[in-house]
Structures are given as C-alpha cells and as structure tokens.
Motif scaffolding. Structure first.
Motif, PDB file in Angstrom:
ATOM      1  N   SER A  47      -3.828  33.122  91.062  1.00 56.08           N
ATOM      2  CA  SER A  47      -3.924  33.445  92.487  1.00 56.08           C
ATOM      3  C   SER A  47      -5.389  33.680  92.849  1.00 56.08           C
ATOM      4  O   SER A  47      -6.068  34.506  92.231  1.00 56.08           O
ATOM      5  N   LEU A  48      -5.863  32.923  93.830  1.00 48.17           N
ATOM      6  CA  LEU A  48      -7.233  33.056  94.333  1.00 48.17           C
ATOM      7  C   LEU A  48      -7.142  33.522  95.782  1.00 48.17           C
ATOM      8  O   LEU A  48      -6.325  33.012  96.546  1.00 48.17           O
ATOM      9  N   SER A  49      -7.998  34.473  96.139  1.00 48.20           N
ATOM     10  CA  SER A  49      -7.953  34.995  97.500  1.00 48.20           C
ATOM     11  C   SER A  49      -9.333  34.986  98.136  1.00 48.20           C
ATOM     12  O   SER A  49     -10.321  35.369  97.497  1.00 48.20           O
ATOM     13  N   ALA A  50      -9.370  34.585  99.402  1.00 46.62           N
ATOM     14  CA  ALA A  50     -10.542  34.834 100.246  1.00 46.62           C
ATOM     15  C   ALA A  50     -10.292  36.196 100.897  1.00 46.62           C
ATOM     16  O   ALA A  50      -9.251  36.420 101.521  1.00 46.62           O
ATOM     17  N   ILE A  51     -11.242  37.099 100.714  1.00 49.54           N
ATOM     18  CA  ILE A  51     -11.091  38.434 101.297  1.00 49.54           C
ATOM     19  C   ILE A  51     -11.404  38.355 102.791  1.00 49.54           C
ATOM     20  O   ILE A  51     -12.524  37.997 103.174  1.00 49.54           O
ATOM     21  N   VAL A  52     -10.393  38.648 103.610  1.00 52.32           N
ATOM     22  CA  VAL A  52     -10.637  38.611 105.061  1.00 52.32           C
ATOM     23  C   VAL A  52     -10.740  40.021 105.660  1.00 52.32           C
ATOM     24  O   VAL A  52     -11.293  40.187 106.746  1.00 52.32           O
ATOM     25  N   ALA A  53     -10.184  41.009 104.952  1.00 49.57           N
ATOM     26  CA  ALA A  53     -10.277  42.394 105.448  1.00 49.57           C
ATOM     27  C   ALA A  53     -10.806  43.278 104.331  1.00 49.57           C
ATOM     28  O   ALA A  53     -10.483  43.043 103.161  1.00 49.57           O
TER      29      ALA A  53
ATOM     30  N   GLU B  43       1.940  37.780  97.857  1.00 48.04           N
ATOM     31  CA  GLU B  43       2.623  36.763  97.035  1.00 48.04           C
ATOM     32  C   GLU B  43       2.316  36.797  95.538  1.00 48.04           C
ATOM     33  O   GLU B  43       3.133  36.330  94.719  1.00 48.04           O
ATOM     34  N   THR B  44       1.146  37.318  95.153  1.00 47.35           N
ATOM     35  CA  THR B  44       0.637  37.082  93.792  1.00 47.35           C
ATOM     36  C   THR B  44       1.594  37.528  92.683  1.00 47.35           C
ATOM     37  O   THR B  44       1.868  36.781  91.746  1.00 47.35           O
ATOM     38  N   SER B  45       2.102  38.766  92.746  1.00 44.95           N
ATOM     39  CA  SER B  45       2.924  39.256  91.628  1.00 44.95           C
ATOM     40  C   SER B  45       4.205  38.450  91.500  1.00 44.95           C
ATOM     41  O   SER B  45       4.714  38.237  90.389  1.00 44.95           O
ATOM     42  N   ALA B  46       4.732  37.984  92.628  1.00 47.83           N
ATOM     43  CA  ALA B  46       5.965  37.180  92.596  1.00 47.83           C
ATOM     44  C   ALA B  46       5.678  35.824  91.945  1.00 47.83           C
ATOM     45  O   ALA B  46       6.477  35.324  91.147  1.00 47.83           O
ATOM     46  N   ILE B  47       4.523  35.243  92.261  1.00 48.50           N
ATOM     47  CA  ILE B  47       4.151  33.953  91.645  1.00 48.50           C
ATOM     48  C   ILE B  47       3.920  34.153  90.146  1.00 48.50           C
ATOM     49  O   ILE B  47       4.435  33.392  89.316  1.00 48.50           O
ATOM     50  N   TYR B  48       3.141  35.189  89.793  1.00 46.02           N
ATOM     51  CA  TYR B  48       2.856  35.424  88.370  1.00 46.02           C
ATOM     52  C   TYR B  48       4.144  35.764  87.600  1.00 46.02           C
ATOM     53  O   TYR B  48       4.339  35.318  86.474  1.00 46.02           O
ATOM     54  N   GLY B  49       4.993  36.566  88.208  1.00 48.56           N
ATOM     55  CA  GLY B  49       6.209  37.003  87.521  1.00 48.56           C
ATOM     56  C   GLY B  49       7.158  35.839  87.282  1.00 48.56           C
ATOM     57  O   GLY B  49       7.526  35.528  86.146  1.00 48.56           O
ATOM     58  N   LEU B  50       7.551  35.160  88.354  1.00 51.67           N
ATOM     59  CA  LEU B  50       8.496  34.048  88.199  1.00 51.67           C
ATOM     60  C   LEU B  50       7.841  32.888  87.444  1.00 51.67           C
ATOM     61  O   LEU B  50       8.490  32.238  86.620  1.00 51.67           O
ATOM     62  N   GLY B  51       6.568  32.635  87.730  1.00 53.91           N
ATOM     63  CA  GLY B  51       5.871  31.540  87.038  1.00 53.91           C
ATOM     64  C   GLY B  51       5.875  31.761  85.537  1.00 53.91           C
ATOM     65  O   GLY B  51       6.167  30.854  84.757  1.00 53.91           O
ATOM     66  N   HIS B  52       5.589  32.984  85.117  1.00 53.31           N
ATOM     67  CA  HIS B  52       5.571  33.300  83.689  1.00 53.31           C
ATOM     68  C   HIS B  52       6.976  33.128  83.086  1.00 53.31           C
ATOM     69  O   HIS B  52       7.137  32.506  82.035  1.00 53.31           O
ATOM     70  N   LEU B  53       7.987  33.675  83.743  1.00 53.41           N
ATOM     71  CA  LEU B  53       9.350  33.591  83.198  1.00 53.41           C
ATOM     72  C   LEU B  53       9.814  32.139  83.088  1.00 53.41           C
ATOM     73  O   LEU B  53      10.566  31.783  82.183  1.00 53.41           O
ATOM     74  N   LEU B  54       9.354  31.299  84.000  1.00 52.97           N
ATOM     75  CA  LEU B  54       9.778  29.889  84.010  1.00 52.97           C
ATOM     76  C   LEU B  54       8.866  29.001  83.164  1.00 52.97           C
ATOM     77  O   LEU B  54       9.101  27.794  83.044  1.00 52.97           O
ATOM     78  N   GLY B  55       7.790  29.582  82.627  1.00 52.64           N
ATOM     79  CA  GLY B  55       6.927  28.827  81.716  1.00 52.64           C
ATOM     80  C   GLY B  55       5.824  28.029  82.384  1.00 52.64           C
ATOM     81  O   GLY B  55       5.352  27.030  81.843  1.00 52.64           O
TER      82      GLY B  55
ATOM     83  N   ILE C 236       4.544  44.114  86.689  1.00 54.84           N
ATOM     84  CA  ILE C 236       3.237  43.463  86.512  1.00 54.84           C
ATOM     85  C   ILE C 236       3.395  42.195  85.697  1.00 54.84           C
ATOM     86  O   ILE C 236       4.311  42.069  84.875  1.00 54.84           O
ATOM     87  N   MET C 237       2.527  41.227  85.920  1.00 52.02           N
ATOM     88  CA  MET C 237       2.422  40.042  85.059  1.00 52.02           C
ATOM     89  C   MET C 237       0.990  39.534  85.166  1.00 52.02           C
ATOM     90  O   MET C 237       0.375  39.607  86.232  1.00 52.02           O
ATOM     91  N   GLN C 238       0.477  39.021  84.031  1.00 50.88           N
ATOM     92  CA  GLN C 238      -0.908  38.568  84.049  1.00 50.88           C
ATOM     93  C   GLN C 238      -1.020  37.114  84.501  1.00 50.88           C
ATOM     94  O   GLN C 238      -0.034  36.378  84.526  1.00 50.88           O
ATOM     95  N   ALA C 239      -2.251  36.714  84.824  1.00 51.46           N
ATOM     96  CA  ALA C 239      -2.528  35.332  85.231  1.00 51.46           C
ATOM     97  C   ALA C 239      -2.365  34.392  84.046  1.00 51.46           C
ATOM     98  O   ALA C 239      -2.401  34.818  82.888  1.00 51.46           O
ATOM     99  N   GLY C 240      -2.200  33.115  84.322  1.00 56.23           N
ATOM    100  CA  GLY C 240      -2.224  32.105  83.274  1.00 56.23           C
ATOM    101  C   GLY C 240      -3.646  32.016  82.726  1.00 56.23           C
ATOM    102  O   GLY C 240      -4.579  31.672  83.458  1.00 56.23           O
ATOM    103  N   THR C 241      -3.816  32.360  81.454  1.00 58.58           N
ATOM    104  CA  THR C 241      -5.185  32.463  80.908  1.00 58.58           C
ATOM    105  C   THR C 241      -5.879  31.103  80.844  1.00 58.58           C
ATOM    106  O   THR C 241      -7.093  31.031  80.967  1.00 58.58           O
ATOM    107  N   SER C 242      -5.112  30.034  80.692  1.00 55.80           N
ATOM    108  CA  SER C 242      -5.747  28.707  80.622  1.00 55.80           C
ATOM    109  C   SER C 242      -6.332  28.320  81.977  1.00 55.80           C
ATOM    110  O   SER C 242      -7.213  27.467  82.056  1.00 55.80           O
ATOM    111  N   LEU C 243      -5.872  28.935  83.055  1.00 51.85           N
ATOM    112  CA  LEU C 243      -6.447  28.660  84.382  1.00 51.85           C
ATOM    113  C   LEU C 243      -7.558  29.645  84.711  1.00 51.85           C
ATOM    114  O   LEU C 243      -8.637  29.267  85.187  1.00 51.85           O
ATOM    115  N   LEU C 244      -7.311  30.943  84.455  1.00 55.39           N
ATOM    116  CA  LEU C 244      -8.255  31.992  84.861  1.00 55.39           C
ATOM    117  C   LEU C 244      -9.664  31.744  84.325  1.00 55.39           C
ATOM    118  O   LEU C 244     -10.657  31.971  85.015  1.00 55.39           O
TER     119      LEU C 244
END
Ligand code: R1P
Ligand code: URA
Length: 292
Positions: free
Chosen positions: A256-262, A239-251, A176-184
């Motif tokens: 992640s914003l999603s349009a719910i289609v299903a 994609e979200t956890s991979a973006i949050y995980g690597l994004g956090h580790l790399l600083g 798990i990794m959380q969102a960037g709080t300055s964006l959320l």
C-alpha cells in the motif's frame, strides 16, 4: 472435488465475476488498486496500450501493457467492506476455475499495489509526501471474520497496540498484517515507511469532529505516540489492513502506497492533492516497469 455453488461464486452471463464484471482472461498478474473510480484513467493513461475497460458500480477496471508487462488497474471505492469484495474477486479470477467451479490445483500469486491517499499522524511526515506501509493495522474488524494467524513480531505489535489503545474494550479487536516483502524493498527512496492504521470511516473513526461528539477523543494521540521498536504509526486511511490481511491469506504479494493529503498533527491539507497523487502514480509505474 469441492464444487463452489452458484450462490457463493457468482458468475454473470458474460462469464465475469459478479461485482468487478471482469473475466479471468481480462485481469493481469500485476494489479494497481485505487479508491477513486476516476483515478483509474489517471493510471491507465500511462499504459502503452489498453486492452480491456470494464465499468460496474464503483469498480472500474482497465487492463493493458506497460512496456512488456501486462498490468490492470481496478478501483475499489472506499473502505474495507469494498476490499472484501475486490480481494476475493481478484483471487477468484486467478485461482478458481470458472468452468468447473473448483479451486485450481496450481495457485497463482498476484502483485497488488494500492495507490491511494491518506492522513499523516506524525508532524514530520508532511502533506504531499509518500508513505509505503510496512504493516496494515486494522481497527475496522474485517479480518476478524476470517481465520488468520500472525508471525511473532505481528503478534507482539498488535498485543502492545491493543493494550496501549484499549480499542478492543469499546470497538473491535485490532488486527495486523505486514506488507509483501518482495514488493516493499522496491519502494524505499522517497517513501516514509511505517505502520498504517485502517479505519472503518473517515470522520469519527479518524477522530474528526464536525457536529458530532466522539466516544474516543484521544484516538489520534494514542495512534501518534504508539511505537514498537523501530516501528511507529505513520498514517491512517481506509483500505490497507484489509488488503494486507486478505492478500496474505490468499497468497498474494501486497503493498500500500499513500500520498499524504492531510496532516492531522499540523492540521494542514494539501494545496493540490491531485498533483501529489499523479506524482505517486508516475513513481509507482516507474518501479513496476523497471524493477518488478
Ligand atoms: C477517503 O477520502 C478515501 O481516501 C483514501 C482512503 O483510504 C479512503 O478510501 O484512499 P483513496 O484516495 O485511495 O480512496
Ligand atoms: N484518506 C483518509 O482516509 N484520511 C485522510 O485524512 C485523508 C485521506
């Protein structure tokens, strides 16, 4: 100084990074990622000017201006394996000196915002609504290849989730990794907030049955009923956890914003997913131009 070898940091004859085929000066500090290469132009058509257009494999990049803000939009294709490529290459473009092949002494932080589609796991989150992911919870294994740590809340959520789903006994260790709080904090009105689960596939790994039987037929129920304090799982995608995980580790700051289609509970699908995505693009660009 550690010089990164030609086999590890691959720079092509244009001086651009291997998969994205983008040069350092061709990337803006605010980056929108989309899965679908055709969605790149649906984002950049709203820019006031487009300065750079690159196209290599599933990775299409447009960089331009939105008001006085420089912005890039990059397609990632589908899945966490592609995010491994895109996040590492975006980071290399800003934090590695391509001439000396060394890590820059002063690191830069990108704003990375995914604008994608997703499946809802809650009956009250209907198709065509929007989710801003407070956390990315990965059942896809990518982050397990990188040394990583979590804050206390993240540790507790992933521990409870692992005990609840028992996914680690059959598949891989959830992370798990959380969102960037300055964006959320800029994406509240008009968004459901919750944990987004990232899956390593669209069919079996998201509990879809066409012709094949599933080893974990209870997956959707387990995800829907999970809660931790005020946190619940709102949706899943790829994609979200991979973006949050690597994004956090790399600083980097990631959202992640999603349009719910299903909606997997009501078993409904959007009548016009493209329109929902277009509305999400416009709403996201409005915040980027006005508040970020
Ligand atoms: C699956 O259809 C794809 O849609 C979602 C999933 O994460 C996966 O990439 O996102 P995109 O619409 O951004 O591609
Ligand atoms: N994207 C996904 O990954 N799953 C869905 O159900 C819809 C979009």
């Amino acid at each position: 100084m550690n010089v990164i070898a030609a086999s590890e940091l691959i720079i092509n004859s244009r001086g651009a990074i291997y998969h994205l085929d983008v040069r350092p000066e061709e990337l803006a500090p605010t980056v929108i990622t989309v899965g679908d290469p055709d969605r790149v132009k649906e984002v950049s058509k709203h820019f006031d000017a487009i300065e750079v257009q690159r196209n290599h494999r599933e990775f299409v990049t447009h960089t331009g201006r939105l008001g006085n803000k420089r912005i890039s939009v990059v397609s990632t294709g589908i899945g966490p394996d592609n995010i491994d490529i895109v996040l590492n290459e975006l980071d290399a473009l800003v934090n590695i000196d391509f001439t000396t092949r060394t890590i820059k002494p002063q690191l830069s932080s990108l704003q990375i915002i995914r604008v994608g589609t997703s499946g809802s796991l809650q009956s009250d989150i209907p198709v065509d609504s929007f989710v801003a992911s407070t956390h990315g919870l990965g059942i896809d294994n990518l982050l397990n290849y990188y040394r990583h740590d979590n804050n206390e809340e993240e540790k507790a959520i992933v521990q409870q989730f692992t005990a609840h789903t028992q996914l680690d006994s059959q598949f891989s260790k959830p992370y798990i990794m959380q969102a960037g709080t300055s964006l959320l904090k800029h994406f509240v009105d008009g968004y459901y907030h919750g944990i987004t689960v990232t899956c390593p596939g669209f069919y079996g790994p998201q509990g879809r049955v066409l012709r094949l039987g599933l080893t974990n037929p209870e997956l959707i129920n387990r995800l829907t009923e999970f809660s931790f304090g005020q946190h619940r799982i709102t949706n899943f995608e790829m994609e979200t956890s991979a973006i949050y995980g690597l994004g956090h580790l790399l600083g980097h700051q990631c959202l992640s914003l999603s349009a719910i289609v299903a909606n997997r509970i009501s078993k409904t699908f959007s009548g016009d997913g493209a329109l929902a995505v277009e509305r999400l693009i416009e709403k996201t660009l409005g915040v980027i131009a006005g508040s970020l």
